[in-house]
Design an enzyme around this catalytic site. Structure first.
Site, PDB file in Angstrom:
ATOM      1  N   ASP A  22       1.784  -7.052  -0.145  1.00  0.00           N
ATOM      2  CA  ASP A  22       0.348  -7.281  -0.346  1.00  0.00           C
ATOM      3  C   ASP A  22      -0.277  -6.369  -1.402  1.00  0.00           C
ATOM      4  O   ASP A  22       0.231  -5.315  -1.745  1.00  0.00           O
ATOM      5  CB  ASP A  22      -0.411  -7.140   0.984  1.00  0.00           C
ATOM      6  N   GLU A  36       0.738  -4.637   4.626  1.00  0.00           N
ATOM      7  CA  GLU A  36       0.912  -3.208   4.888  1.00  0.00           C
ATOM      8  C   GLU A  36      -0.416  -2.481   4.740  1.00  0.00           C
ATOM      9  O   GLU A  36      -0.725  -1.574   5.500  1.00  0.00           O
ATOM     10  CB  GLU A  36       1.954  -2.601   3.937  1.00  0.00           C
ATOM     11  N   GLU A  37      -1.196  -2.904   3.761  1.00  0.00           N
ATOM     12  CA  GLU A  37      -2.443  -2.191   3.462  1.00  0.00           C
ATOM     13  C   GLU A  37      -3.457  -2.315   4.590  1.00  0.00           C
ATOM     14  O   GLU A  37      -4.203  -1.391   4.878  1.00  0.00           O
ATOM     15  CB  GLU A  37      -3.082  -2.735   2.168  1.00  0.00           C
ATOM     16  N   HIS A  46      -3.303   3.347  -5.599  1.00  0.00           N
ATOM     17  CA  HIS A  46      -4.623   2.748  -5.342  1.00  0.00           C
ATOM     18  C   HIS A  46      -5.592   2.960  -6.512  1.00  0.00           C
ATOM     19  O   HIS A  46      -6.754   2.590  -6.416  1.00  0.00           O
ATOM     20  CB  HIS A  46      -5.252   3.253  -4.028  1.00  0.00           C
TER      21      HIS A  46
HETATM   22 NI    NI Z   1       1.649   1.102  -0.461  1.00  0.00          NI
END
Ligand code: NI
Length: 412
Positions: A92, A150-151, A375
């Site tokens: 993701d 996962e996020e 990020h």
């Molecule tokens: Ni990651």
């Protein structure tokens, strides 16, 4: 000196195709549990591998997860004692607006592969392609877990709960995450607690609104919220053993509508990080007690919900030593790094490691100084790291299936 091995050539043969794939994923990011096109592309890439013995099961974890199983053909692979290893990649992206200016930058406004999961998915696909062609080197089975969310949302928990580690029964699990804090090609592992449990909490302070000039006729939730925020700073410093680690952060606060009006309520949200289960529970309790106690002392009432998020990522020490030893053999001692301290970031591979021993491996991706962080809107998983990650996966699979964790029995 790194040992010669057939894996380098086998990985090199896939390199151009993997670079194209990674850039395709990068240009088409999808958020947690929405990885429909990504999942379809992964399935399409796995399709020709079915002729080489790969079994592909789609529809995991709310639909976008894929579990593919390869049974090896080396002597002993079909015995009862044969081992199974799981390799995991997350798929993701994040709600970030990309600023890389790359020719293959995100084509979707407001979405971006800012954590490099495009690279993780590609490395796992690369490992599937290479290992299927070298099935005769595998003395057991490999389970490839393409994981969504996962996020946000804990796709890893769904994969594990739905039985990704059960058929065949997995004995060890490994995952790779690119880390710009390490130089390109480094393989780093923190044995034991590696990443923090990541929990969330929401607070609503209910007071009594009124005129800003007549506070004595109100119960001011803004003042109460301020006291709560102040008091929460003492939870870690006064209730956690100074040798241990924890974090309590309020990241969001919302209350009031005008400068001269005392509002009826204030809402806050925060995150709690910890590295040990006992500390985790103690901090949860202390946060609840502090919030409700401070509110009560002012005649207000506070509602608090603390929600368990991802557990601690616990890298089995024996599995960690195995990874570092394998990396030393493959790339030389200077590229295998045992990390002394964990990170307080979260990672839902923790759910896999609650069930079987294994390790979350940090793959160095920094190609130069000041490489953008995870990020960050300028982060880009470097294609140069792809062959390293694929080789790590292949070598871990081959060696674990042949030897288990040499010299020691895995715990847990
Ligand atoms: Ni990651």
């Amino acid at each position: 000196m790194p040992a010669a091995s057939p894996w380098k050539d086998a990985v090199e043969a896939e390199r151009a195709g993997l670079v194209a794939l990674r850039q395709h994923f990068h240009a088409h990011p999808e958020l947690s549990f929405e990885e429909h096109e990504t999942s379809k592309r992964v399935a399409r890439e796995l399709e020709p591998l079915k002729a080489l013995g790969l079994q592909v099961r789609t529809g995991w974890a709310k639909g976008t997860g894929i579990v593919a199983v390869l049974r090896g053909t080396a002597p002993g692979a079909d015995s009862k004692e044969a081992r199974t290893v799981a390799l995991r990649g997350d798929m993701d992206a994040l709600p970030v607006t990309e600023e890389t200016g790359l020719p293959y930058a995100s084509t979707v406004p407001g979405k971006m592969h800012a954590c490099g999961h495009d690279g993780h998915t590609t490395m796992l696909l690369g490992a599937a392609k290479v290992l299927c062609k070298h099935r005769d080197r595998l003395k057991g089975s490999v389970v490839f877990c393409f994981q969504p969310a996962e996020e946000s949302g804990g796709g890893g928990r769904f994969m594990v709960d739905e039985g990704a580690l059960d058929d065949p029964k997995v004995g060890a699990a490994f995952a790779l995450h690119g880390f710009p804090s390490h130089r390109l090609g480094t393989v780093a592992v923190k044995p034991g607690e590696s990443q923090a449990a990541s929990d969330s909490f929401q607070v609503t302070v209910h007071g009594m609104g009124g005129h800003g000039a007549a506070p004595h006729n109100t119960i001011d939730p803004i003042v109460v919220a301020a006291r709560i925020i102040e008091a929460l700073q003492s939870v870690v410093s006064r209730e956690v053993n100074p040798i241990e680690s924890a974090v309590v952060t309020i990241g969001k606060i919302n209350g009031g509508f005008a400068r001269n009006v005392i509002p009826p309520k204030v809402e806050m949200e925060g995150t709690i990080r910890s590295l040990k289960e006992a500390i985790r529970r103690r901090v949860h309790e202390a946060v609840k007690r502090t919030v409700t106690g401070i509110a009560a002392s002012a005649g207000a009432r506070a509602e608090i919900h603390v929600n368990d998020g991802y557990p601690v990522v616990y890298n089995d020490p024996v599995a960690s030593a195995f990874v570092l030893d394998t990396a030393r053999h493959a790339f030389g001692a200077d590229r295998a790094v045992e990390l002394p301290v964990p990170s307080m970031g979260g990672e839902d591979f923790a759910f896999f490691l609650q069930k079987v021993p294994g390790a979350m491996i940090r793959l160095g991706v920094a190609t130069g100084e000041n490489y953008p962080g995870l990020h960050h809107p300028k982060y880009n998983f470097p294609d140069e790291a792809l062959p390293v990650g694929v080789e790590v996966f292949c070598r871990i699979a081959e060696r674990y299936l042949s030897e288990g964790f040499p010299g020691a029995q895995p715990k847990r």
